[in-house]
Design a protein around this motif. Sequence first.
Motif, PDB file in Angstrom:
ATOM      1  N   ALA A   1     -15.367   8.469  -7.314  1.00 52.31           N
ATOM      2  CA  ALA A   1     -14.355   8.093  -8.302  1.00 52.31           C
ATOM      3  C   ALA A   1     -12.956   8.062  -7.706  1.00 52.31           C
ATOM      4  O   ALA A   1     -12.165   7.153  -7.991  1.00 52.31           O
ATOM      5  N   HIS A   2     -12.629   9.040  -6.846  1.00 51.67           N
ATOM      6  CA  HIS A   2     -11.287   9.086  -6.289  1.00 51.67           C
ATOM      7  C   HIS A   2     -11.035   7.958  -5.291  1.00 51.67           C
ATOM      8  O   HIS A   2      -9.902   7.528  -5.113  1.00 51.67           O
ATOM      9  N   VAL A   3     -12.096   7.464  -4.652  1.00 50.95           N
ATOM     10  CA  VAL A   3     -11.952   6.328  -3.737  1.00 50.95           C
ATOM     11  C   VAL A   3     -11.799   5.032  -4.529  1.00 50.95           C
ATOM     12  O   VAL A   3     -10.928   4.199  -4.231  1.00 50.95           O
ATOM     13  N   ARG A   4     -12.619   4.859  -5.543  1.00 54.95           N
ATOM     14  CA  ARG A   4     -12.501   3.667  -6.390  1.00 54.95           C
ATOM     15  C   ARG A   4     -11.110   3.581  -7.026  1.00 54.95           C
ATOM     16  O   ARG A   4     -10.537   2.497  -7.159  1.00 54.95           O
ATOM     17  N   GLU A   5     -10.547   4.722  -7.374  1.00 57.45           N
ATOM     18  CA  GLU A   5      -9.228   4.745  -7.999  1.00 57.45           C
ATOM     19  C   GLU A   5      -8.152   4.199  -7.062  1.00 57.45           C
ATOM     20  O   GLU A   5      -7.209   3.535  -7.505  1.00 57.45           O
ATOM     21  N   VAL A   6      -8.293   4.453  -5.770  1.00 55.19           N
ATOM     22  CA  VAL A   6      -7.344   3.924  -4.780  1.00 55.19           C
ATOM     23  C   VAL A   6      -7.318   2.398  -4.831  1.00 55.19           C
ATOM     24  O   VAL A   6      -6.252   1.777  -4.779  1.00 55.19           O
ATOM     25  N   LEU A   7      -8.479   1.796  -4.962  1.00 50.73           N
ATOM     26  CA  LEU A   7      -8.570   0.334  -5.016  1.00 50.73           C
ATOM     27  C   LEU A   7      -8.128  -0.195  -6.378  1.00 50.73           C
ATOM     28  O   LEU A   7      -7.421  -1.202  -6.464  1.00 50.73           O
ATOM     29  N   GLU A   8      -8.536   0.475  -7.427  1.00 49.76           N
ATOM     30  CA  GLU A   8      -8.204   0.000  -8.776  1.00 49.76           C
ATOM     31  C   GLU A   8      -6.701   0.073  -9.050  1.00 49.76           C
ATOM     32  O   GLU A   8      -6.144  -0.795  -9.730  1.00 49.76           O
ATOM     33  N   ARG A   9      -6.036   1.093  -8.546  1.00 47.86           N
ATOM     34  CA  ARG A   9      -4.597   1.245  -8.773  1.00 47.86           C
ATOM     35  C   ARG A   9      -3.753   0.481  -7.762  1.00 47.86           C
ATOM     36  O   ARG A   9      -2.534   0.385  -7.919  1.00 47.86           O
ATOM     37  N   GLY A  10      -4.389  -0.031  -6.699  1.00 48.07           N
ATOM     38  CA  GLY A  10      -3.644  -0.774  -5.689  1.00 48.07           C
ATOM     39  C   GLY A  10      -2.882   0.088  -4.719  1.00 48.07           C
ATOM     40  O   GLY A  10      -2.046  -0.420  -3.951  1.00 48.07           O
ATOM     41  N   THR A  11      -3.152   1.399  -4.684  1.00 50.28           N
ATOM     42  CA  THR A  11      -2.427   2.282  -3.773  1.00 50.28           C
ATOM     43  C   THR A  11      -2.896   2.123  -2.327  1.00 50.28           C
ATOM     44  O   THR A  11      -2.251   2.652  -1.418  1.00 50.28           O
ATOM     45  N   GLY A  12      -3.979   1.400  -2.122  1.00 47.92           N
ATOM     46  CA  GLY A  12      -4.456   1.150  -0.767  1.00 47.92           C
ATOM     47  C   GLY A  12      -4.039  -0.208  -0.236  1.00 47.92           C
ATOM     48  O   GLY A  12      -4.643  -0.704   0.728  1.00 47.92           O
ATOM     49  N   GLU A  13      -2.999  -0.805  -0.825  1.00 49.95           N
ATOM     50  CA  GLU A  13      -2.612  -2.155  -0.414  1.00 49.95           C
ATOM     51  C   GLU A  13      -2.137  -2.172   1.042  1.00 49.95           C
ATOM     52  O   GLU A  13      -1.429  -1.268   1.498  1.00 49.95           O
ATOM     53  N   SER A  14      -2.543  -3.206   1.764  1.00 53.61           N
ATOM     54  CA  SER A  14      -2.227  -3.348   3.177  1.00 53.61           C
ATOM     55  C   SER A  14      -0.873  -4.023   3.376  1.00 53.61           C
ATOM     56  O   SER A  14      -0.207  -4.416   2.417  1.00 53.61           O
ATOM     57  N   ILE A  15      -0.474  -4.186   4.643  1.00 54.40           N
ATOM     58  CA  ILE A  15       0.822  -4.771   4.983  1.00 54.40           C
ATOM     59  C   ILE A  15       0.722  -6.294   4.911  1.00 54.40           C
ATOM     60  O   ILE A  15      -0.176  -6.893   5.503  1.00 54.40           O
ATOM     61  N   LYS A  16       1.661  -6.923   4.199  1.00 57.82           N
ATOM     62  CA  LYS A  16       1.594  -8.353   3.955  1.00 57.82           C
ATOM     63  C   LYS A  16       2.465  -9.146   4.952  1.00 57.82           C
ATOM     64  O   LYS A  16       3.352  -8.577   5.605  1.00 57.82           O
ATOM     65  N   PRO A  17       2.227 -10.461   5.071  1.00 57.86           N
ATOM     66  CA  PRO A  17       2.959 -11.269   6.060  1.00 57.86           C
ATOM     67  C   PRO A  17       4.478 -11.247   5.898  1.00 57.86           C
ATOM     68  O   PRO A  17       5.199 -11.458   6.873  1.00 57.86           O
ATOM     69  N   SER A  18       4.969 -11.001   4.707  1.00 55.92           N
ATOM     70  CA  SER A  18       6.415 -11.016   4.479  1.00 55.92           C
ATOM     71  C   SER A  18       7.105  -9.717   4.894  1.00 55.92           C
ATOM     72  O   SER A  18       8.338  -9.626   4.852  1.00 55.92           O
ATOM     73  N   ASP A  19       6.340  -8.706   5.317  1.00 56.21           N
ATOM     74  CA  ASP A  19       6.937  -7.420   5.640  1.00 56.21           C
ATOM     75  C   ASP A  19       7.826  -7.540   6.886  1.00 56.21           C
ATOM     76  O   ASP A  19       7.360  -7.955   7.950  1.00 56.21           O
ATOM     77  N   PRO A  20       9.106  -7.179   6.796  1.00 58.05           N
ATOM     78  CA  PRO A  20      10.030  -7.349   7.932  1.00 58.05           C
ATOM     79  C   PRO A  20       9.685  -6.479   9.126  1.00 58.05           C
ATOM     80  O   PRO A  20      10.117  -6.766  10.242  1.00 58.05           O
ATOM     81  N   ARG A  21       8.891  -5.428   8.938  1.00 58.71           N
ATOM     82  CA  ARG A  21       8.529  -4.552  10.055  1.00 58.71           C
ATOM     83  C   ARG A  21       7.619  -5.240  11.065  1.00 58.71           C
ATOM     84  O   ARG A  21       7.476  -4.775  12.202  1.00 58.71           O
ATOM     85  N   LEU A  22       7.016  -6.354  10.669  1.00 55.55           N
ATOM     86  CA  LEU A  22       6.129  -7.077  11.576  1.00 55.55           C
ATOM     87  C   LEU A  22       6.818  -8.271  12.234  1.00 55.55           C
ATOM     88  O   LEU A  22       6.214  -8.960  13.061  1.00 55.55           O
ATOM     89  N   GLU A  23       8.065  -8.497  11.910  1.00 52.21           N
ATOM     90  CA  GLU A  23       8.783  -9.661  12.428  1.00 52.21           C
ATOM     91  C   GLU A  23       8.931  -9.577  13.952  1.00 52.21           C
ATOM     92  O   GLU A  23       9.311  -8.539  14.497  1.00 52.21           O
ATOM     93  N   GLY A  24       8.636 -10.669  14.629  1.00 51.75           N
ATOM     94  CA  GLY A  24       8.791 -10.749  16.076  1.00 51.75           C
ATOM     95  C   GLY A  24       7.619 -10.207  16.879  1.00 51.75           C
ATOM     96  O   GLY A  24       7.616 -10.314  18.111  1.00 51.75           O
TER      97      GLY A  24
END
Length: 425
Positions: A224-247
């Motif tokens: 249940a606690h693992v499913r909750e991470v996915l359902e709440r979106g707290t496990g979201e990964s780093i997206k292409p727009s993130d400035p930390r990945l620039e360059g």
Amino acid sequence: MKPDLSPPDLLRRMFEAAIAAAQPTLCIPPFLPEAPRGRLIVIGAGKASAAMAAAVEAHWPGPLEGLVVTRYGYAVPCERIEIVEAAHPVPDAAGLAAAERILARVSGLSSDDTVLCLISGGGSSLLPLPLPGITLEDKQAINRALLKSGATISEMNCVRRHLSAIKGGRLAAACHPARVVTLLISDVPGDNPIDIASGPTCADITTCEDALAIVRRYGIELPAHVREVLERGTGESIKPSDPRLEGNEIHLVATPQMALEAAAAVAREAGVTPWILGDSIEGEARDLGKAMAGITRQVATRAQPFSGPCVLLSGGETTVTVRGNGRGGRNVEFLLALGVALDGLPGVHALAGDTDGVDGLEEIAGALLHPDSLMRAWEQGMRPREHLDNNDGHGFFGALGDAVVTGPTLTNVNDFRAILIGASS
């Protein structure tokens, strides 16, 4: 075909050439970055990461430091880069500790520093650092369920990314503001960087909802606690727009296609025409074996769409939905299904193996199939179809003495399949 070369010998030479083409000593040096003003930190994970690190050390003239984690038995001695071994395909505490140390190693860097990240297949299991609230035991159980489910490598890695504190671009984000240069040896169909070791330095367009859909699709039970991470979106990964990945830079230094082309060159030299059918073929291993048997029979009996002597080459990564309790192996499952469907068709030999030297959970790369394989099995009292139904390809080919054992190859460019048709010794 050269008269002094038997079909099994030619198949082995092609497999060896495929492995050799992806050796880090050849493919790493052309992609090394220029020396930074600050420090060069080398990190990495995967079955080939230690050999990649050794190649960096051998060709880097200045100072460097770092830490990489590889599979047990795959370590290569390095002087300045620390090599740690951990478990694959089911992660262990050594991998967890290594992932924590890698994150610590890249914290607090400056924009003058460069992080050289060496990633190859197997890195996902070797970097099993979970998000807060998720335990290593949770990750182990989920990994086992994914491996048995029949999910593709892309689907498995999507789930892993959204339960990880280091994958899905999080490692690159932790390196900011340092420059990150990632060198990849691809073991995934399509060579998508996000799917190689679950993309620790790559931006990720998939979401927690995508991961949940995969879990539902294959009926994977999550705590249940693992499913909750996915359902709440707290496990979201780093997206292409993130400035930390620039360059940041990502380079594919070795791929399955390169390995197949190397094998094709060996075939041509032997007087056999090679046909590369695809470097990213997926699906159930036994279904692919049956389909390839149909193509093979058409070539052997009707010279369509090719005439012999020829060899049909393919790569990619099949899956096995485990229903039996045999010794497994997706390459040997493919090969056994091929053999059952061909039913002793004369003039056909085949080899299927994993270029990392490990097919499934066995320290066996794959196996050879001969026209008389089924007959020899029956003479020993074995029933080929029962071995296939029991997911026991390793047991079948091992009993025949046709297993292919390479030991650690120090690279990994996915599965290799070669079907040799109409070649005589």
